[in-house]
Design an enzyme around this catalytic site. Structure first.
Site, PDB file in Angstrom:
ATOM      1  CB  SER A  74     -17.031  11.373  -4.010  1.00  0.00           C
ATOM      2  OG  SER A  74     -15.475  10.707  -4.103  1.00  0.00           O
ATOM      3  NE  ARG A  78      -1.070  -1.009   7.857  1.00  0.00           N
ATOM      4  CZ  ARG A  78      -1.646   0.079   7.509  1.00  0.00           C
ATOM      5  NH1 ARG A  78      -1.021   1.191   8.059  1.00  0.00           N
ATOM      6  NH2 ARG A  78      -2.955   0.238   7.018  1.00  0.00           N
ATOM      7  CE  LYS A  97     -10.786   3.435   0.045  1.00  0.00           C
ATOM      8  NZ  LYS A  97      -9.825   3.691  -0.734  1.00  0.00           N
ATOM      9  N   GLY A 144       4.547   3.182   1.735  1.00  0.00           N
ATOM     10  CA  GLY A 144       3.255   2.804   2.280  1.00  0.00           C
ATOM     11  C   GLY A 144       2.858   1.259   2.510  1.00  0.00           C
ATOM     12  CB  ALA A 145       2.403  -1.079   4.407  1.00  0.00           C
ATOM     13  CB  SER A 175     -15.692  13.227   0.268  1.00  0.00           C
ATOM     14  OG  SER A 175     -15.743  12.384  -1.017  1.00  0.00           O
ATOM     15  N   GLY A 221      -4.285   0.702   2.365  1.00  0.00           N
ATOM     16  CA  GLY A 221      -5.049   0.179   1.228  1.00  0.00           C
ATOM     17  C   GLY A 221      -4.460   0.693   0.062  1.00  0.00           C
ATOM     18  CG  ASP A 276      -9.008   3.054  -4.706  1.00  0.00           C
ATOM     19  OD1 ASP A 276      -9.476   4.183  -5.111  1.00  0.00           O
ATOM     20  OD2 ASP A 276      -8.980   2.808  -3.538  1.00  0.00           O
ATOM     21  CE1 TYR A 314      -7.989  12.017  -2.756  1.00  0.00           C
ATOM     22  CE2 TYR A 314      -8.902  14.137  -2.367  1.00  0.00           C
ATOM     23  CZ  TYR A 314      -9.138  12.720  -2.102  1.00  0.00           C
ATOM     24  OH  TYR A 314     -10.156  12.290  -1.511  1.00  0.00           O
ATOM     25  CG  ASN A 343       4.225   1.524   6.033  1.00  0.00           C
ATOM     26  OD1 ASN A 343       3.914   2.311   5.665  1.00  0.00           O
ATOM     27  ND2 ASN A 343       3.803   0.827   6.830  1.00  0.00           N
TER      28      ASN A 343
HETATM   29  P1  NAP Z   1      -4.065   3.768   5.205  1.00  0.00           P
HETATM   30  O1  NAP Z   1      -4.884   2.562   4.808  1.00  0.00           O
HETATM   31  O2  NAP Z   1      -4.586   4.395   6.494  1.00  0.00           O
HETATM   32  O3  NAP Z   1      -2.776   3.545   5.368  1.00  0.00           O
HETATM   33  C1  NAP Z   1      -2.259   4.926   5.594  1.00  0.00           C
HETATM   34  C2  NAP Z   1      -0.601   4.789   5.361  1.00  0.00           C
HETATM   35  O4  NAP Z   1       0.265   5.893   5.398  1.00  0.00           O
HETATM   36  C3  NAP Z   1       0.088   3.644   6.108  1.00  0.00           C
HETATM   37  O5  NAP Z   1       1.380   3.138   5.376  1.00  0.00           O
HETATM   38  C4  NAP Z   1       0.887   4.495   7.356  1.00  0.00           C
HETATM   39  O6  NAP Z   1       2.099   3.855   7.671  1.00  0.00           O
HETATM   40  C5  NAP Z   1       1.225   5.562   6.473  1.00  0.00           C
HETATM   41  N1  NAP Z   1       1.364   6.923   7.042  1.00  0.00           N
HETATM   42  C6  NAP Z   1       0.400   7.605   7.468  1.00  0.00           C
HETATM   43  N2  NAP Z   1       0.985   8.908   7.909  1.00  0.00           N
HETATM   44  C7  NAP Z   1       2.120   8.910   7.682  1.00  0.00           C
HETATM   45  C8  NAP Z   1       3.466   9.879   7.822  1.00  0.00           C
HETATM   46  N3  NAP Z   1       2.838  10.985   8.422  1.00  0.00           N
HETATM   47  N4  NAP Z   1       4.563   9.477   7.470  1.00  0.00           N
HETATM   48  C9  NAP Z   1       4.747   8.425   6.975  1.00  0.00           C
HETATM   49  N5  NAP Z   1       3.766   7.215   6.628  1.00  0.00           N
HETATM   50  C10 NAP Z   1       2.645   7.683   7.099  1.00  0.00           C
HETATM   51  O7  NAP Z   1      -4.550   4.916   4.102  1.00  0.00           O
HETATM   52  P2  NAP Z   1      -4.743   4.735   2.453  1.00  0.00           P
HETATM   53  O8  NAP Z   1      -6.247   4.203   2.253  1.00  0.00           O
HETATM   54  O9  NAP Z   1      -3.770   3.616   2.158  1.00  0.00           O
HETATM   55  O10 NAP Z   1      -4.550   6.058   1.908  1.00  0.00           O
HETATM   56  C11 NAP Z   1      -3.283   6.481   1.888  1.00  0.00           C
HETATM   57  C12 NAP Z   1      -3.517   7.997   1.175  1.00  0.00           C
HETATM   58  O11 NAP Z   1      -3.763   7.648  -0.188  1.00  0.00           O
HETATM   59  C13 NAP Z   1      -4.377   8.983   1.560  1.00  0.00           C
HETATM   60  O12 NAP Z   1      -3.688  10.086   1.787  1.00  0.00           O
HETATM   61  C14 NAP Z   1      -5.390   8.895   0.621  1.00  0.00           C
HETATM   62  O13 NAP Z   1      -6.303  10.045   0.513  1.00  0.00           O
HETATM   63  C15 NAP Z   1      -4.735   8.421  -0.686  1.00  0.00           C
HETATM   64  N6  NAP Z   1      -5.306   7.899  -1.660  1.00  0.00           N
HETATM   65  C16 NAP Z   1      -5.790   8.547  -2.799  1.00  0.00           C
HETATM   66  C17 NAP Z   1      -6.574   7.979  -3.690  1.00  0.00           C
HETATM   67  C18 NAP Z   1      -6.654   8.975  -5.076  1.00  0.00           C
HETATM   68  O14 NAP Z   1      -7.536   8.388  -5.932  1.00  0.00           O
HETATM   69  N7  NAP Z   1      -5.573   9.623  -5.431  1.00  0.00           N
HETATM   70  C19 NAP Z   1      -7.024   6.662  -3.600  1.00  0.00           C
HETATM   71  C20 NAP Z   1      -6.984   5.961  -2.552  1.00  0.00           C
HETATM   72  C21 NAP Z   1      -6.198   6.700  -1.530  1.00  0.00           C
HETATM   73  P3  NAP Z   1       1.937   3.038   8.996  1.00  0.00           P
HETATM   74  O15 NAP Z   1       1.824   1.682   8.642  1.00  0.00           O
HETATM   75  O16 NAP Z   1       3.218   3.310   9.604  1.00  0.00           O
HETATM   76  O17 NAP Z   1       0.921   3.609   9.742  1.00  0.00           O
END
Ligand code: NAP
Length: 285
Positions: free
Chosen positions: A21, A162, A70, A133-134, A19, A136, A107, A228, A157
């Site tokens: 943060s 999902r 979360k 994506g689908a 992290s 959080g 977020d 990031y 996605n």
């Molecule tokens: P999450 O709830 O676990 O969801 C993960 C998502 O990514 C799902 O849609 C999953 O698809 C998909 N996925 C995972 N690996 C994949 C791959 N290799 N190819 C294609 N799709 C894939 O995670 P989240 O909280 O949404 O976070 C997602 C990303 O956003 C993370 O990298 C996180 O660091 C980033 N994020 C960034 C910020 C920021 O401030 N910049 C804030 C929040 C999150 P399935 O449904 O098919 O499993």
């Protein structure tokens, strides 16, 4: 005799070593000469409630919450702000002096601020967006795009079911039109896209790569990655090579942290360019 302890806050997750943060908040604490600490707390799923109750009792003002807590954070709170209700997840818990716990989600705010900073205030009004994506982050992105006036959000996605579930749950709350596309639908749909946003973990350090082609995306479409770490993902490198304007995930990260810092420590922090450099260096980018 009463004590006036330092202000305490932290980030709770599993794993947590990655992290950024703690660095972000330590930077602001030093900048504003605040007597406070912000610590990383590695907490397993089954310990989340007990740890939060203990932190509240020993004077923590609150914690940021990351994977996998979360959703649990939302269920754990007595009060929830509109953004956390919409997202079905919280990334910030505030511990009140009266023992009440408030859940918030910053977020969407972070993404809105990052997109407005890069593109200007009304750049996405009436546009069509492709969202990968689908999870959080995708949910937060949908509410950010709604706030920015996007007309149409096409979701792709890996697990289509999902995405269907998410779109059905969120559509009644939105003016923007959601649709879920399969890979086969994409070639016919991509011509109208103004911005493509990756809200998957694909391409994140330690995750599998994202397999998605930017071929035939309109030349003026922007490509934004919420990942990031690394800052310049393979998706962004590919977008740059093809001449697209790009936005990385660092802006969202910084903007989502600012309201949390203000809630913990009472000062709205400055978001200077130096901060971004510090974080990029921290991940060796
Ligand atoms: P999450 O709830 O676990 O969801 C993960 C998502 O990514 C799902 O849609 C999953 O698809 C998909 N996925 C995972 N690996 C994949 C791959 N290799 N190819 C294609 N799709 C894939 O995670 P989240 O909280 O949404 O976070 C997602 C990303 O956003 C993370 O990298 C996180 O660091 C980033 N994020 C960034 C910020 C920021 O401030 N910049 C804030 C929040 C999150 P399935 O449904 O098919 O499993």
């Amino acid at each position: 005799m009463s004590e006036t302890p330092a202000r305490l806050a932290g980030v709770v997750g599993w794993p947590i070593a990655h992290s950024l943060s703690p660095r972000l908040h330590a930077h602001w604490l030093a900048e504003y000469h605040i007597d406070g600490f912000y610590v990383p707390l590695a907490v397993r799923r089954e310990d989340f409630g007990g740890v939060c109750r203990a932190l509240a009792k020993c004077g923590f003002r609150g914690v940021n919450v990351t994977v996998p807590h979360k959703e649990a954070a939302l269920a754990f709170a007595h009060e929830t702000d509109a953004a956390a209700k919409q997202a079905g997840a919280a990334n910030l818990l505030l511990f009140g002096a009266d023992g009440r716990i408030e859940a918030r989600n910053t977020d969407s705010h972070g993404l809105v601020a990052s997109l407005e900073e890069s593109l200007g205030e009304n750049a996405l009004r009436g546009t069509t967006v492709a969202l990968l994506g689908a999870g959080g982050a995708a949910r937060a992105a949908i509410f950010a795009l709604e706030g920015l006036g996007a007309a149409k959000i096409m979701i792709l996605n890996r697990n289509r079911g999902r995405a269907d579930t998410m779109a059905s749950a969120l559509q009644p709350q939105l003016a923007a039109r959601l649709s879920v596309l399969s890979d086969a639908d994409w070639p016919a749909a991509r011509g109208g896209v103004s911005i493509l946003i990756n809200a998957t973990s694909g391409g994140m350090r330690g995750s599998a790569p994202l397999s998605f082609s930017l071929e035939a995306l309109p030349a003026d479409a922007v490509v934004c990655d919420l990942v990031y770490n690394p800052v310049e993902t393979e998706l962004l490198k590919d977008a740059r090579r093809r001449g697209h304007r790009t936005i990385d995930g660092m802006g969202m990260l910084i903007h989502q942290a600012a309201p949390a810092f203000e809630a913990f420590f009472g000062t709205r922090p400055n978001l200077g360019e130096g901060l971004r450099r510090l974080l990029v260096e921290a991940i060796g980018g």
